[in-house]
Design an enzyme around this catalytic site. Structure first.
Site, PDB file in Angstrom:
ATOM      1  N   GLU A 162      32.363 -37.965  24.592  1.00  0.00           N
ATOM      2  CA  GLU A 162      33.428 -37.587  25.283  1.00  0.00           C
ATOM      3  C   GLU A 162      33.751 -36.424  24.434  1.00  0.00           C
ATOM      4  O   GLU A 162      33.496 -36.221  23.122  1.00  0.00           O
ATOM      5  CB  GLU A 162      34.360 -38.302  24.704  1.00  0.00           C
ATOM      6  CG  GLU A 162      36.195 -38.269  25.305  1.00  0.00           C
ATOM      7  CD  GLU A 162      36.895 -38.641  24.595  1.00  0.00           C
ATOM      8  OE1 GLU A 162      37.075 -39.168  24.073  1.00  0.00           O
ATOM      9  OE2 GLU A 162      38.102 -39.095  25.605  1.00  0.00           O
TER      10      GLU A 162
ATOM     11  N   LYS B 286      53.772 -43.207  13.513  1.00  0.00           N
ATOM     12  CA  LYS B 286      52.951 -41.992  12.761  1.00  0.00           C
ATOM     13  C   LYS B 286      52.339 -41.358  13.734  1.00  0.00           C
ATOM     14  O   LYS B 286      51.765 -42.069  14.679  1.00  0.00           O
ATOM     15  CB  LYS B 286      51.856 -42.988  12.591  1.00  0.00           C
ATOM     16  CG  LYS B 286      51.025 -42.545  10.820  1.00  0.00           C
ATOM     17  CD  LYS B 286      50.489 -41.023  10.979  1.00  0.00           C
ATOM     18  CE  LYS B 286      49.010 -40.795  11.100  1.00  0.00           C
ATOM     19  NZ  LYS B 286      48.982 -39.412  11.703  1.00  0.00           N
TER      20      LYS B 286
ATOM     21  N   GLU C  50      44.736 -47.852  24.021  1.00  0.00           N
ATOM     22  CA  GLU C  50      44.366 -46.972  24.528  1.00  0.00           C
ATOM     23  C   GLU C  50      43.902 -46.102  23.723  1.00  0.00           C
ATOM     24  O   GLU C  50      44.054 -44.908  23.302  1.00  0.00           O
ATOM     25  CB  GLU C  50      45.569 -46.332  25.012  1.00  0.00           C
ATOM     26  CG  GLU C  50      46.018 -47.091  25.671  1.00  0.00           C
ATOM     27  CD  GLU C  50      48.190 -46.760  26.267  1.00  0.00           C
ATOM     28  OE1 GLU C  50      48.234 -45.949  25.362  1.00  0.00           O
ATOM     29  OE2 GLU C  50      48.370 -47.679  27.394  1.00  0.00           O
TER      30      GLU C  50
HETATM   31  P1  NAD Z   1      42.514 -40.617  16.704  1.00  0.00           P
HETATM   32  O1  NAD Z   1      41.732 -41.241  17.358  1.00  0.00           O
HETATM   33  O2  NAD Z   1      41.461 -38.785  15.636  1.00  0.00           O
HETATM   34  O3  NAD Z   1      44.035 -40.188  15.441  1.00  0.00           O
HETATM   35  C1  NAD Z   1      44.472 -41.036  16.733  1.00  0.00           C
HETATM   36  C2  NAD Z   1      46.104 -41.764  15.935  1.00  0.00           C
HETATM   37  O4  NAD Z   1      44.888 -42.485  14.515  1.00  0.00           O
HETATM   38  C3  NAD Z   1      46.381 -39.977  14.511  1.00  0.00           C
HETATM   39  O5  NAD Z   1      47.466 -39.955  13.908  1.00  0.00           O
HETATM   40  C4  NAD Z   1      46.021 -40.579  13.705  1.00  0.00           C
HETATM   41  O6  NAD Z   1      46.072 -39.577  11.945  1.00  0.00           O
HETATM   42  C5  NAD Z   1      44.968 -42.302  13.879  1.00  0.00           C
HETATM   43  N1  NAD Z   1      44.092 -42.354  12.829  1.00  0.00           N
HETATM   44  C6  NAD Z   1      43.449 -41.510  12.860  1.00  0.00           C
HETATM   45  N2  NAD Z   1      42.516 -42.371  11.691  1.00  0.00           N
HETATM   46  C7  NAD Z   1      42.702 -44.031  11.527  1.00  0.00           C
HETATM   47  C8  NAD Z   1      42.832 -45.128  10.469  1.00  0.00           C
HETATM   48  N3  NAD Z   1      41.980 -45.568  10.295  1.00  0.00           N
HETATM   49  N4  NAD Z   1      43.867 -45.551  10.636  1.00  0.00           N
HETATM   50  C9  NAD Z   1      44.674 -45.188  11.269  1.00  0.00           C
HETATM   51  N5  NAD Z   1      45.906 -43.953  11.738  1.00  0.00           N
HETATM   52  C10 NAD Z   1      43.950 -43.909  11.745  1.00  0.00           C
HETATM   53  O7  NAD Z   1      42.412 -39.292  18.246  1.00  0.00           O
HETATM   54  P2  NAD Z   1      43.133 -38.131  18.855  1.00  0.00           P
HETATM   55  O8  NAD Z   1      42.037 -37.147  18.165  1.00  0.00           O
HETATM   56  O9  NAD Z   1      44.708 -38.260  17.545  1.00  0.00           O
HETATM   57  O10 NAD Z   1      43.570 -38.530  20.050  1.00  0.00           O
HETATM   58  C11 NAD Z   1      42.468 -37.592  20.881  1.00  0.00           C
HETATM   59  C12 NAD Z   1      41.687 -38.578  21.172  1.00  0.00           C
HETATM   60  O11 NAD Z   1      42.215 -39.914  21.922  1.00  0.00           O
HETATM   61  C13 NAD Z   1      41.012 -38.943  22.592  1.00  0.00           C
HETATM   62  O12 NAD Z   1      39.177 -39.599  22.511  1.00  0.00           O
HETATM   63  C14 NAD Z   1      41.355 -39.342  23.765  1.00  0.00           C
HETATM   64  O13 NAD Z   1      40.610 -39.833  25.014  1.00  0.00           O
HETATM   65  C15 NAD Z   1      41.514 -40.331  23.586  1.00  0.00           C
HETATM   66  N6  NAD Z   1      43.435 -40.372  24.058  1.00  0.00           N
HETATM   67  C16 NAD Z   1      43.700 -41.610  24.879  1.00  0.00           C
HETATM   68  C17 NAD Z   1      44.117 -42.127  25.635  1.00  0.00           C
HETATM   69  C18 NAD Z   1      44.276 -43.464  26.280  1.00  0.00           C
HETATM   70  O14 NAD Z   1      45.803 -43.011  27.119  1.00  0.00           O
HETATM   71  N7  NAD Z   1      43.483 -44.259  26.467  1.00  0.00           N
HETATM   72  C19 NAD Z   1      45.720 -40.972  26.087  1.00  0.00           C
HETATM   73  C20 NAD Z   1      45.292 -40.186  24.513  1.00  0.00           C
HETATM   74  C21 NAD Z   1      43.759 -39.390  23.852  1.00  0.00           C
HETATM   75  O1  6OD Z   2      51.215 -41.126  31.710  1.00  0.00           O
HETATM   76  C1  6OD Z   2      50.785 -42.281  30.844  1.00  0.00           C
HETATM   77  O2  6OD Z   2      51.946 -43.064  31.226  1.00  0.00           O
HETATM   78  C2  6OD Z   2      49.763 -42.233  30.234  1.00  0.00           C
HETATM   79  N1  6OD Z   2      49.928 -42.484  28.965  1.00  0.00           N
HETATM   80  C3  6OD Z   2      49.007 -41.192  29.932  1.00  0.00           C
HETATM   81  C4  6OD Z   2      48.087 -40.412  29.001  1.00  0.00           C
HETATM   82  C5  6OD Z   2      47.197 -39.935  29.539  1.00  0.00           C
HETATM   83  C6  6OD Z   2      46.058 -39.218  28.394  1.00  0.00           C
HETATM   84  O3  6OD Z   2      46.198 -38.116  27.051  1.00  0.00           O
END
Ligand code: NAD
Ligand code: 6OD
Length: 486
Positions: A390, A178, A254
């Protein structure tokens, strides 16, 4: 108008009743595509296709055959590099130079590296004494966990999706992906790649839609999904964990971060500026590993702030294809409102705005895009909203510090624990501070330098579990011990 389909059982399909949603360009807010929104029926079909694929030729393939297939996927992504680049850039608005350097090559590499891990990493073996003197042999074997739900964010769409799909397929699972509603294109394009290389139908499926009461929720609550791997916001991860509790299904999460950079006075100053400029502003600040809190030892504080200001003010905001573009827009109008609300809060809470703090004056149609200025603040207490929460935008607060003890206390005073970077030429201190920072990843004199064999994941509310190298095998396989009594 282009219609982006779901990809189910090897076929590109519209949604029942022709349900669609619009995908807008972050550059100018114009609609660039319609996306077929999967409902319960499409998610059911995708999960059933994945389940069936496990029982078909995919489930019978040898590891060597799977490895060959994943190499073919990587090669095909590279052959269609320009198509992936165009799709990723259209969805995100990020500079082409960035996507060309990171997103697309990593998208391909994620298939090769995990094929290599699966091919080369052994399991365990123990000889055991028994009272009858004949003994027993124990060995471990790995089996796929089954159907894996993969829920992805929008910031590095192909890279973060393949970071999960690569190891999941290498381990012999079938996946239902998804993608974020903001970035539907590259996951869909990958369906074409899968068909070209002859991946059996149903092994890779894509369903488009949103989170609650849409494809995300339908997938994560689906009883026939065996495991869920997720990247995104911490509160979404918590909702997914609740969904996964039904059926006691494993999750790999993550999630968000509020990452510190700690800059000591003995650092290589130019390297620290170069690294911190990247960690704050790369991808318009939309990198989970990015820095939003910068702590600088007092003797170099003023010089550091001045150099960061100069760097931020020389970043050229512009179209992705222009070679000198240093920063693109945020992903959406919604995210722009969130980031601007923090810019406002910072000013209200008494920040000194070193640079930025608003919306840039963009020419022509770009004026309607999700642009914000690269922004630096100083002068706030550690309790300020922009120091604690954040933001996920191109901004940071820079704080002076006097002692290692003080900066460690500040760096660790957060509910998050994803990443940190430490800048010092004193390696003894580098090791000491790296060990003391509460985070899943610490870079010393670098940032986002990634060896894919290493553990990746967050401490505290930044994550649950680790992926990367053998750690991905832990999540994507069921490890079984076989004990043979001799
Ligand atoms: P988000 O949590 O809003 O959405 C992520 C995904 O989850 C999307 O596909 C969304 O449609 C889906 N989603 C949302 N609510 C849901 C639910 N209730 N059930 C199932 N699926 C659901 O995140 P975003 O805005 O797309 O990304 C930004 C965030 O992601 C930031 O907080 C960032 O720090 C985090 N992030 C973390 C990592 C990591 O490796 N730790 C990497 C990239 C981004
Ligand atoms: O480098 C990666 O494997 C990884 N998961 C990076 C994540 C970046 C977050 O925005």
């Amino acid at each position: 108008m282009q219609l982006i389909h779901n990809f189910i059982n090897g076929e590109f399909t519209a949604a029942a009743g022709g349900r669609i949603f619009e995908k807008r360009s972050p550059l100018n807010n114009l609609v660039i595509a319609n996306v077929a929104e999967a409902g319960k029926a499409e998610v059911d079909a995708a999960v059933s296709a994945a389940r069936a694929a496990l029982k078909g030729p995919w489930g019978r393939m040898t590891i060597a055959e799977r490895v060959d297939m994943l190499y073919a996927v990587a090669n095909e992504i590279n052959r269609r590099f320009d198509d992936f680049l165009a799709a990723e850039v259209a969805d995100t608005g990020k500079p082409m130079s960035l996507a060309r350097h990171i997103d697309i090559p990593r998208g391909a590499a994620n298939f090769k590296i995990f094929a290599d891990v699966v091919k080369n990493v052994p399991t365990e073996f123990f000889e055991m004494a028994t009272p009858d003197g004949k003994g027993a042999l124990n060995y471990a074997m790995r089996a796929p966990v089954g159907v894996v739900g993969v829920v992805c964010p929008w910031n590095l769409p192909l890279l973060l999706m393949t970071w999960k799909v690569g190891p999941a397929l290498a381990c012999g699972n079938a996946v239902v992906v998804k993608p974020s509603e903001e970035t539907p294109q590259t996951a869909t394009l990958l369906g074409e790649v899968m068909n070209t290389v002859g991946l059996p139908k149903g092994v890779y499926n894509v369903v488009h839609g949103f989170g609650p009461n849409s494809a995300g929720e339908f997938l994560t609550t689906h009883p026939d999904v065996d495991a869920i791997t997720f990247t995104g916001e911490t509160r979404t991860g918590a909702a997914i964990m609740k969904a996964a509790a039904t059926g006691a299904r494993p999750v790999s999460l993550e999630m968000g971060g509020k990452n510190p950079a700690i800059v000591f006075a003995d650092c290589d100053f130019d390297a620290a500026i170069e690294g911190t400029m990247r960690s704050v502003f790369a991808n318009c600040g939309q990198v989970c590993l990015g820095t939003e809190r910068v702590y600088v030892e007092r003797p170099i504080f003023d010089k550091f702030v001045a150099a960061m200001k100069k760097g931020a003010e020389s970043l050229k905001l512009g179209r992705p294809e222009e070679a000198d573009t240093g920063m693109g827009p945020l992903i959406s109008q919604e995210h722009k409102s969130k980031v601007l609300s923090y810019y406002k809060k910072a000013a209200e809470e008494g920040a000194t705005v070193v640079t930025g703090g608003g919306v840039p004056d963009m020419p022509g149609e770009l004026k309607d895009g999700a642009w914000v200025q690269p922004t630096i603040w100083t002068g706030l207490p550690e309790s300020a909203s922009v120091v604690r929460e954040e933001i996920f935008g191109p901004c940071c607060h820079i704080q002076p510090f006097d002692t290692e003890e003080q900066v460690l206390a500040w760096a660790n005073d957060t509910t998050y624990g994803l990443a940190a970077s430490v800048w010092t030429t004193n390696l003894q201190r580098g090791h000491r501070v790296a060990a003391a920072v509460e985070a899943g990843l610490v870079w010393v004199n670098s940032w986002f330098l990634r060896d894919l064999r290493t553990p990746f994941g967050g401490a505290k509310q930044s994550g649950i579990g680790r992926e990367g190298g053998v750690h991905s095998l832990e999540f994507y396989t069921e490890l079984k011990n076989v004990c043979i009594k001799l």
